[in-house]
Scaffold this motif. Structure first.
Motif: not given
Length: 234
Positions: A31-39
């Motif tokens: 998540l911190r490496s922006n491999i995945w994201s969410y809203d």
């Protein structure tokens, strides 16, 4: 800010339940490496009247409250405004069982929506109108879709490129190993010390003979599957 490989829009009454466990370990690092994201889309924002009502009693009687389509619909519309063609997953005991193959399928999608139900469930017309895909994490009842969403995402995130440093790990795990096309469970694992409370490590693992070790692991996998999950071998 580069696009993440995988994005989840989560529709929920409890935004504070996310990222939850997904903030830790592999998923948290990804998540911190922006491999995945969410809203998060908060269903309450679409609640009706000044009380922000999201549910009502079931037509035809019965216990419990049902989430209203005129509340869930606008929440879904907002989620879909990002990307209209996205699959909507609705965690529900009626759904197709989520397994490792399903996790692989979801991991190849760039973006998904997860609709977390509460109370007795959602109005059936939402499922029809939005062609929502029902997905079940097991034959039991949870108090809401949030825990299921966490399970699904945890399982999917670790399959994304760059999350596991050693991709070989994936091939070794339960449900990834196969024999004659059937999924089998992982073999027993051992580490230091070589003798613990009088229990010794199997000699073959100390032999350095990788062919023999592989043969032993395969046999053990089959034995363990027969014992613990015979249904997989049917």
């Amino acid at each position: 800010n580069k696009m993440s490989i995988f994005h989840a829009s989560i529709i929920t009454l409890f935004p504070e339940m996310f990222p939850g466990s997904l903030n830790y370990s592999l998923a948290g690092k990804a998540l911190r490496s922006n491999i995945w994201s969410y809203d998060i889309i908060d269903i309450r924002d679409f609640g009706l009247t000044k009380h922000k009502n999201v549910d009502a009693e079931a037509y035809g009687g019965g216990n419990g409250l049902i989430m209203r389509p005129d509340v869930i619909g606008p929440a879904l519309d907002k989620a879909l405004s990002r990307n209209p063609g996205v699959t909507i997953y609705y965690p529900s005991p009626r759904g197709k069982l989520f397994d490792q193959d399903f996790a692989h399928k979801v991991s190849k999608q760039k973006e998904i929506i997860i609709l977390c139900g509460r109370f007795e469930g959602i109005d059936e017309r939402i499922i029809e109108e939005y062609n929502a895909e029902q997905i079940s994490v097991g034959d039991y009842i949870l108090s809401g879709g949030e825990v299921a969403a966490n399970v699904i995402l945890d399982s999917v995130i670790r399959l994304l490129p760059g999350v596991l440093v050693n991709q070989d790990t994936l091939k070794e795990e339960s449900f990834e190993r196969k024999i004659h096309g059937k999924k089998i469970l992982e073999h027993p694992l051992y580490t230091k010390p070589p003798i613990w409370r009088g229990r010794k490590i199997p000699d073959v693992l100390l032999s350095g003979n990788h062919q023999e070790i592989e043969k032993w692991r395969q046999t053990q996998s089959v034995e363990i599957t027969k014992k613990l999950r015979p249904d997989l071998l049917k």
